[in-house]
Motif scaffolding. Structure first.
Motif, PDB file in Angstrom:
ATOM      1  N   GLY A 111      35.711  37.073  31.256  1.00  0.00           N
ATOM      2  CA  GLY A 111      36.453  38.315  31.427  1.00  0.00           C
ATOM      3  C   GLY A 111      35.683  39.341  32.241  1.00  0.00           C
ATOM      4  O   GLY A 111      36.269  40.109  33.005  1.00  0.00           O
ATOM      5  N   ALA A 112      34.354  39.377  32.083  1.00  0.00           N
ATOM      6  CA  ALA A 112      33.536  40.271  32.899  1.00  0.00           C
ATOM      7  C   ALA A 112      33.586  39.851  34.355  1.00  0.00           C
ATOM      8  O   ALA A 112      33.697  40.690  35.266  1.00  0.00           O
ATOM      9  CB  ALA A 112      32.098  40.264  32.394  1.00  0.00           C
ATOM     10  N   ARG A 113      33.529  38.543  34.608  1.00  0.00           N
ATOM     11  CA  ARG A 113      33.560  38.058  35.986  1.00  0.00           C
ATOM     12  C   ARG A 113      34.899  38.403  36.642  1.00  0.00           C
ATOM     13  O   ARG A 113      34.950  38.785  37.817  1.00  0.00           O
ATOM     14  CB  ARG A 113      33.281  36.556  36.016  1.00  0.00           C
ATOM     15  N   ALA A 114      35.987  38.268  35.889  1.00  0.00           N
ATOM     16  CA  ALA A 114      37.294  38.682  36.402  1.00  0.00           C
ATOM     17  C   ALA A 114      37.307  40.180  36.670  1.00  0.00           C
ATOM     18  O   ALA A 114      37.863  40.648  37.671  1.00  0.00           O
ATOM     19  CB  ALA A 114      38.389  38.304  35.413  1.00  0.00           C
ATOM     20  N   GLY A 115      36.685  40.946  35.769  1.00  0.00           N
ATOM     21  CA  GLY A 115      36.637  42.386  35.935  1.00  0.00           C
ATOM     22  C   GLY A 115      35.877  42.812  37.186  1.00  0.00           C
ATOM     23  O   GLY A 115      36.278  43.760  37.874  1.00  0.00           O
ATOM     24  N   TYR A 116      34.782  42.122  37.497  1.00  0.00           N
ATOM     25  CA  TYR A 116      34.043  42.438  38.723  1.00  0.00           C
ATOM     26  C   TYR A 116      34.923  42.221  39.956  1.00  0.00           C
ATOM     27  O   TYR A 116      34.888  43.019  40.901  1.00  0.00           O
ATOM     28  CB  TYR A 116      32.792  41.566  38.835  1.00  0.00           C
ATOM     29  N   VAL A 117      35.700  41.142  39.964  1.00  0.00           N
ATOM     30  CA  VAL A 117      36.588  40.871  41.095  1.00  0.00           C
ATOM     31  C   VAL A 117      37.574  42.015  41.288  1.00  0.00           C
ATOM     32  O   VAL A 117      37.765  42.532  42.394  1.00  0.00           O
ATOM     33  CB  VAL A 117      37.340  39.539  40.894  1.00  0.00           C
ATOM     34  N   VAL A 118      38.209  42.417  40.198  1.00  0.00           N
ATOM     35  CA  VAL A 118      39.198  43.493  40.275  1.00  0.00           C
ATOM     36  C   VAL A 118      38.520  44.811  40.660  1.00  0.00           C
ATOM     37  O   VAL A 118      39.046  45.570  41.481  1.00  0.00           O
ATOM     38  CB  VAL A 118      39.951  43.613  38.934  1.00  0.00           C
ATOM     39  N   GLY A 119      37.355  45.087  40.080  1.00  0.00           N
ATOM     40  CA  GLY A 119      36.660  46.325  40.396  1.00  0.00           C
ATOM     41  C   GLY A 119      36.182  46.394  41.830  1.00  0.00           C
ATOM     42  O   GLY A 119      36.004  47.486  42.381  1.00  0.00           O
ATOM     43  N   ALA A 120      35.969  45.240  42.450  1.00  0.00           N
ATOM     44  CA  ALA A 120      35.508  45.200  43.836  1.00  0.00           C
ATOM     45  C   ALA A 120      36.660  45.175  44.839  1.00  0.00           C
ATOM     46  O   ALA A 120      36.619  45.884  45.851  1.00  0.00           O
ATOM     47  CB  ALA A 120      34.615  43.978  44.050  1.00  0.00           C
ATOM     48  N   LEU A 121      37.679  44.358  44.558  1.00  0.00           N
ATOM     49  CA  LEU A 121      38.690  44.073  45.589  1.00  0.00           C
ATOM     50  C   LEU A 121      40.091  44.558  45.242  1.00  0.00           C
ATOM     51  O   LEU A 121      40.977  44.524  46.101  1.00  0.00           O
ATOM     52  CB  LEU A 121      38.721  42.561  45.857  1.00  0.00           C
ATOM     53  N   PHE A 122      40.320  45.001  44.015  1.00  0.00           N
ATOM     54  CA  PHE A 122      41.638  45.507  43.610  1.00  0.00           C
ATOM     55  C   PHE A 122      41.455  46.820  42.840  1.00  0.00           C
ATOM     56  O   PHE A 122      42.121  47.077  41.842  1.00  0.00           O
ATOM     57  CB  PHE A 122      42.372  44.484  42.735  1.00  0.00           C
ATOM     58  N   SER A 123      40.553  47.648  43.316  1.00  0.00           N
ATOM     59  CA  SER A 123      40.087  48.794  42.530  1.00  0.00           C
ATOM     60  C   SER A 123      41.060  49.961  42.494  1.00  0.00           C
ATOM     61  O   SER A 123      40.866  50.894  41.702  1.00  0.00           O
ATOM     62  CB  SER A 123      38.743  49.285  43.077  1.00  0.00           C
ATOM     63  N   GLU A 124      42.121  49.931  43.291  1.00  0.00           N
ATOM     64  CA  GLU A 124      43.014  51.081  43.367  1.00  0.00           C
ATOM     65  C   GLU A 124      43.749  51.369  42.057  1.00  0.00           C
ATOM     66  O   GLU A 124      44.224  52.478  41.824  1.00  0.00           O
ATOM     67  CB  GLU A 124      44.043  50.889  44.491  1.00  0.00           C
ATOM     68  N   ARG A 125      43.848  50.378  41.172  1.00  0.00           N
ATOM     69  CA  ARG A 125      44.533  50.573  39.896  1.00  0.00           C
ATOM     70  C   ARG A 125      43.564  50.767  38.724  1.00  0.00           C
ATOM     71  O   ARG A 125      43.995  50.887  37.583  1.00  0.00           O
ATOM     72  CB  ARG A 125      45.447  49.378  39.589  1.00  0.00           C
ATOM     73  N   VAL A 126      42.262  50.758  38.997  1.00  0.00           N
ATOM     74  CA  VAL A 126      41.259  50.709  37.937  1.00  0.00           C
ATOM     75  C   VAL A 126      40.432  51.989  37.930  1.00  0.00           C
ATOM     76  O   VAL A 126      39.977  52.454  38.983  1.00  0.00           O
ATOM     77  CB  VAL A 126      40.343  49.481  38.128  1.00  0.00           C
ATOM     78  N   CYS A 127      40.212  52.552  36.725  1.00  0.00           N
ATOM     79  CA  CYS A 127      39.402  53.767  36.614  1.00  0.00           C
ATOM     80  C   CYS A 127      37.982  53.476  36.167  1.00  0.00           C
ATOM     81  O   CYS A 127      37.101  54.332  36.295  1.00  0.00           O
ATOM     82  CB  CYS A 127      40.060  54.757  35.655  1.00  0.00           C
ATOM     83  N   GLY A 128      37.744  52.290  35.623  1.00  0.00           N
ATOM     84  CA  GLY A 128      36.413  51.965  35.157  1.00  0.00           C
ATOM     85  C   GLY A 128      36.348  50.538  34.647  1.00  0.00           C
ATOM     86  O   GLY A 128      37.373  49.886  34.425  1.00  0.00           O
ATOM     87  N   PRO A 238      31.088  41.519  47.337  1.00  0.00           N
ATOM     88  CA  PRO A 238      31.555  42.863  47.689  1.00  0.00           C
ATOM     89  C   PRO A 238      31.210  43.866  46.591  1.00  0.00           C
ATOM     90  O   PRO A 238      31.189  43.518  45.403  1.00  0.00           O
ATOM     91  CB  PRO A 238      33.071  42.686  47.802  1.00  0.00           C
ATOM     92  N   PRO A 239      30.925  45.105  46.957  1.00  0.00           N
ATOM     93  CA  PRO A 239      30.515  46.089  45.939  1.00  0.00           C
ATOM     94  C   PRO A 239      31.642  46.430  44.979  1.00  0.00           C
ATOM     95  O   PRO A 239      32.808  46.525  45.370  1.00  0.00           O
ATOM     96  CB  PRO A 239      30.115  47.314  46.774  1.00  0.00           C
ATOM     97  N   VAL A 240      31.277  46.608  43.717  1.00  0.00           N
ATOM     98  CA  VAL A 240      32.228  47.085  42.706  1.00  0.00           C
ATOM     99  C   VAL A 240      32.388  48.585  42.920  1.00  0.00           C
ATOM    100  O   VAL A 240      31.398  49.326  42.953  1.00  0.00           O
ATOM    101  CB  VAL A 240      31.716  46.768  41.293  1.00  0.00           C
ATOM    102  N   ARG A 241      33.638  49.033  43.020  1.00  0.00           N
ATOM    103  CA  ARG A 241      33.912  50.393  43.475  1.00  0.00           C
ATOM    104  C   ARG A 241      34.286  51.359  42.352  1.00  0.00           C
ATOM    105  O   ARG A 241      34.673  52.493  42.634  1.00  0.00           O
ATOM    106  CB  ARG A 241      35.017  50.358  44.533  1.00  0.00           C
ATOM    107  N   VAL A 242      34.214  50.913  41.114  1.00  0.00           N
ATOM    108  CA  VAL A 242      34.602  51.783  40.006  1.00  0.00           C
ATOM    109  C   VAL A 242      33.407  51.984  39.079  1.00  0.00           C
ATOM    110  O   VAL A 242      32.497  51.139  39.015  1.00  0.00           O
ATOM    111  CB  VAL A 242      35.791  51.178  39.220  1.00  0.00           C
ATOM    112  N   PRO A 243      33.363  53.103  38.346  1.00  0.00           N
ATOM    113  CA  PRO A 243      32.273  53.314  37.388  1.00  0.00           C
ATOM    114  C   PRO A 243      32.165  52.144  36.416  1.00  0.00           C
ATOM    115  O   PRO A 243      33.175  51.698  35.858  1.00  0.00           O
ATOM    116  CB  PRO A 243      32.689  54.608  36.677  1.00  0.00           C
ATOM    117  N   THR A 244      30.943  51.669  36.211  1.00  0.00           N
ATOM    118  CA  THR A 244      30.733  50.449  35.435  1.00  0.00           C
ATOM    119  C   THR A 244      29.604  50.624  34.436  1.00  0.00           C
ATOM    120  O   THR A 244      28.552  51.178  34.757  1.00  0.00           O
ATOM    121  CB  THR A 244      30.399  49.267  36.374  1.00  0.00           C
ATOM    122  N   ILE A 245      29.841  50.132  33.222  1.00  0.00           N
ATOM    123  CA  ILE A 245      28.773  49.941  32.239  1.00  0.00           C
ATOM    124  C   ILE A 245      28.668  48.452  31.968  1.00  0.00           C
ATOM    125  O   ILE A 245      29.682  47.778  31.796  1.00  0.00           O
ATOM    126  CB  ILE A 245      29.062  50.704  30.933  1.00  0.00           C
TER     127      ILE A 245
END
Length: 310
Positions: A111-128, A238-245
């Motif tokens: 799930g974290a690996r999926a989250g990195y993909v979304v945070g990097a390449l589909f970040s327009e819908r994600v706040c964190g 590709p860089p993750v574009r959303v705030p991440t912990i």
């Protein structure tokens, strides 16, 4: 109705390749939080997380990853891919299909690996993003990793053999129980907790998806044709574009702490790594309070950012 006294509903959404099952709780008008489980696991890993979030007025959605009942794949001709690109695309399709906005993604392991993909390449819908038990950009040649880590990945090498693939298929419960026991050496679980999750692995897709995940990760199998372009992008980290912990178990005996060290350069927004003493791989089950603390921090930061923009 679950043991905590709130409604937990199983729903479905059709994405391009899946009839994707998910559990939903909380206020449909609340801020969406998507909880993405790991492997070998399922949505029951969030049972100590969901009640707190739902009770606070958030809309909590927990999809079952491909290969886990009751999620199914539409076509018999679709590759049973477990590649990171497949997991990331599934998550992006889920968020898009439900028309979610300003989503907090919480994922561990797969799930974290999926989250990195979304945070990097589909970040327009994600706040964190809260990622756990898997660092970003971890693919590297065996010659660049410690042999202790290579030994920890024995199950990934095992599926390169016929007998290993048969074990993943025919002996999955015993194999996964052993992984649960050894990846989190300080954590104990009972038969009821294990069996509640193991039931979701009993279908025809779980083994081939699991096997393909590791064959593809180490270059022994190709990814699915439908993910070819996404695979090319992911090769560039590709860089993750959303705030991440990122939460790392200090005692994780699968993805060692070394695998999530020194990743700051891959994050274009804020990034914080927190190592949890005495915690192994199954962080949502072992350390739910730490998970909730990190979620609240990301939600608070997102709210403060919204105020500044307004």
């Amino acid at each position: 109705m679950d043991d905590f006294g709130f409604m937990l509903m199983t729903k479905y959404i059709k994405t391009p390749h899946l009839n994707l099952a998910y559990e939903e709780a909380g206020d449909r008008r609340g801020k969406p939080i998507v909880l993405v489980h790991g492997w070998p696991d399922d949505v029951r890993c969030w049972d100590k997380i969901t009640p707190e979030l739902a009770g606070s007025g958030y809309r909590v959605l927990a999809p079952y990853l491909r290969g886990c009942t009751p999620t199914t794949i539409h076509s018999a001709g679709t590759m049973r891919s477990g590649a990171i690109a497949a997991l990331g695309q599934d998550l992006a399709d889920f968020i898009d299909g439900l028309e979610l906005r300003d989503v907090l993604v919480v994922g561990y392991d797969w799930g974290a690996r999926a989250g990195y993909v979304v945070g990097a390449l589909f970040s327009e819908r994600v706040c964190g993003l809260l990622a756990m038990a898997a660092g970003y950009a971890t693919s590297k040649p065996v010659g660049e990793m410690s042999y202790d880590l290579a030994k920890a990945y024995w199950y990934e090498w095992l599926v390169a053999t016929k007998q290993g693939r048969e074990a993943m298929d025919k002996d999955r419960r015993r194999l996964c129980r052993y992984l649960w026991q050894t990846w989190s050496p300080g954590w104990t679980f009972d038969d009821a907790e294990f069996e509640a999750t193991a039931a979701s692995w009993e279908n025809g897709d779980w083994a081939p998806i699991s096997i393909h995940a590791y064959l593809q990760r180490w270059g022994e199998a190709a990814g699915a044709p439908e993910h070819e372009e996404l695979e090319k992008k992911l090769l560039e980290n590709p860089p993750v574009r959303v705030p991440t912990i990122m939460l790392q178990g200090a005692d994780d005996a699968d993805n060692f702490p070394e695998t999530s060290e020194d990743k700051e350069q891959y994050f274009a927004s804020s990034y914080q790594r927190v190592v949890l003493p005495g915690v192994g791989h199954f962080i949502p089950r072992e350390a739910p309070h730490a998970v909730l603390t990190a979620i609240r921090q990301l939600l608070s930061d997102a709210a403060a950012s919204d105020v500044r923009r307004s």
